[in-house]
Design a protein around this motif. Structure first.
Motif, PDB file in Angstrom:
ATOM      1  N   ASN A  41       0.857  -1.188   0.000  1.00 20.89           N
ATOM      2  CA  ASN A  41       0.000   0.000   0.000  1.00 20.89           C
ATOM      3  C   ASN A  41       0.897   1.244   0.000  1.00 20.89           C
ATOM      4  OD1 ASN A  41      -2.073  -1.796   0.343  1.00 20.89           O
ATOM      5  ND2 ASN A  41      -3.033  -0.660   2.030  1.00 20.89           N
ATOM      6  N   TYR A  43       0.926   5.377   0.179  1.00 14.84           N
ATOM      7  CA  TYR A  43       0.108   6.512   0.615  1.00 14.84           C
ATOM      8  C   TYR A  43       0.733   7.789   0.063  1.00 14.84           C
ATOM      9  CZ  TYR A  43      -1.981   3.443   4.170  1.00 14.84           C
ATOM     10  OH  TYR A  43      -2.636   2.428   4.822  1.00 14.84           O
ATOM     11  N   GLU A  56      -4.211   9.651  -1.142  1.00 17.28           N
ATOM     12  CA  GLU A  56      -4.472   8.622  -2.148  1.00 17.28           C
ATOM     13  C   GLU A  56      -3.753   7.346  -1.705  1.00 17.28           C
ATOM     14  OE1 GLU A  56      -3.759   9.135  -6.701  1.00 17.28           O
ATOM     15  OE2 GLU A  56      -2.111   7.957  -5.857  1.00 17.28           O
ATOM     16  N   ILE A  57      -4.502   6.286  -1.607  1.00 18.46           N
ATOM     17  CA  ILE A  57      -3.908   5.000  -1.221  1.00 18.46           C
ATOM     18  C   ILE A  57      -3.956   4.072  -2.431  1.00 18.46           C
ATOM     19  CG2 ILE A  57      -4.008   3.042   0.360  1.00 18.46           C
ATOM     20  CD1 ILE A  57      -5.629   4.888   2.276  1.00 18.46           C
ATOM     21  N   THR A  58      -2.784   3.607  -2.855  1.00 17.62           N
ATOM     22  CA  THR A  58      -2.708   2.685  -3.986  1.00 17.62           C
ATOM     23  C   THR A  58      -2.294   1.315  -3.457  1.00 17.62           C
ATOM     24  OG1 THR A  58      -2.010   4.504  -5.413  1.00 17.62           O
ATOM     25  CG2 THR A  58      -1.678   2.275  -6.250  1.00 17.62           C
ATOM     26  N   GLN A  59      -3.072   0.327  -3.819  1.00 18.65           N
ATOM     27  CA  GLN A  59      -2.758  -1.026  -3.361  1.00 18.65           C
ATOM     28  C   GLN A  59      -2.440  -1.925  -4.544  1.00 18.65           C
ATOM     29  OE1 GLN A  59      -5.695  -4.170  -1.537  1.00 18.65           O
ATOM     30  NE2 GLN A  59      -4.823  -2.947   0.102  1.00 18.65           N
ATOM     31  N   SER A  69      -6.667   2.235  -6.598  1.00 17.18           N
ATOM     32  CA  SER A  69      -6.449   3.254  -5.589  1.00 17.18           C
ATOM     33  C   SER A  69      -7.751   3.895  -5.151  1.00 17.18           C
ATOM     34  CB  SER A  69      -5.484   4.316  -6.120  1.00 17.18           C
ATOM     35  OG  SER A  69      -6.071   4.990  -7.201  1.00 17.18           O
ATOM     36  N   TRP A  70      -7.730   4.479  -3.987  1.00 17.91           N
ATOM     37  CA  TRP A  70      -8.883   5.214  -3.468  1.00 17.91           C
ATOM     38  C   TRP A  70      -8.356   6.368  -2.628  1.00 17.91           C
ATOM     39  CZ3 TRP A  70      -6.970   0.679  -1.641  1.00 17.91           C
ATOM     40  CH2 TRP A  70      -6.735   0.561  -0.267  1.00 17.91           C
ATOM     41  N   GLU A  71      -9.247   7.251  -2.304  1.00 20.49           N
ATOM     42  CA  GLU A  71      -8.840   8.433  -1.551  1.00 20.49           C
ATOM     43  C   GLU A  71      -9.587   8.525  -0.233  1.00 20.49           C
ATOM     44  OE1 GLU A  71      -9.697  11.538  -4.304  1.00 20.49           O
ATOM     45  OE2 GLU A  71      -8.032  11.003  -5.629  1.00 20.49           O
TER      46      GLU A  71
END
Ligand SMILES: [Zn+2]
Ligand SMILES: [Zn+2]
Length: 174
Positions: A41, A43, A56-59, A69-71
């Motif tokens: 993950n 950030y 923004e979190i990218t997994q 990703s989601w915010e």
């Protein structure tokens, strides 16, 4: 760790809509105990001119390039992510960039409002003050002091310079 990691995203009209720190402030590796898969993950801090500060979190699966990703808003972060954010310098980088953009926007606004006529400004050929009229005969620019406002017999407005107005009177002494 430098300011060049901060990217500005512009809209189609060239107006900045988002500032994003390309450098993640936290890279969290973890293992899904059920599947045994390892995940990463990342950030990253974002400033959206509409929504404010976001993370923004990218997994992605370890070793793969894709991901999703989601915010979230910063107040939704867990304590560890928050501590990483505070220690990363990302807040300072984003804030400096946003301030710079706001200053440029303000300067652009000032010039826009100070001189709305800009390149189309014309000056009176008699006295050189701002000209808002044009003589229909000689096409010279004239100010309101050096313009003569007349009408055709059909009540259409006519604007002359003084010189052309008197010539017109002589030509057509009706
Ligand atoms: Zn004038
Ligand atoms: Zn004229």
């Amino acid at each position: 760790m430098n300011a060049s990691s901060v990217r500005v995203v512009h809209g189609k009209d060239g107006i900045p809509i988002m500032v994003r720190d390309e450098m993640p402030f936290f890279v969290d590796r973890w293992r899904d105990v059920e599947t045994g898969n390892e995940y990463v993950n990342e950030y990253r801090l974002i400033f959206s001119f509409r929504e404010g500060l976001l993370v923004e979190i990218t997994q992605r699966l370890e070793g793969s390039t894709g991901g999703f990703s989601w915010e979230v808003t910063p107040n939704r972060l867990d304590l560890e992510s928050l501590m990483r954010l505070m220690g990363s310098g990302s807040l300072e980088r984003i804030r400096a960039k946003v301030k710079e953009i706001m200053r440029q926007l303000t300067e652009n606004l000032d010039s826009l409002f100070f001189d709305p006529i800009g390149d189309r400004r014309r000056s009176c050929y008699v006295c050189e003050s701002d000209a808002f009229y044009e003589c229909i005969r000689c096409n010279k620019d004239v100010c309101d002091q050096h313009a003569v406002f007349a009408e055709t017999e059909y009540m259409e407005p006519l604007t002359y310079c003084h010189e052309c107005f008197w010539k017109a009177v002589e030509d057509d002494p009706a």
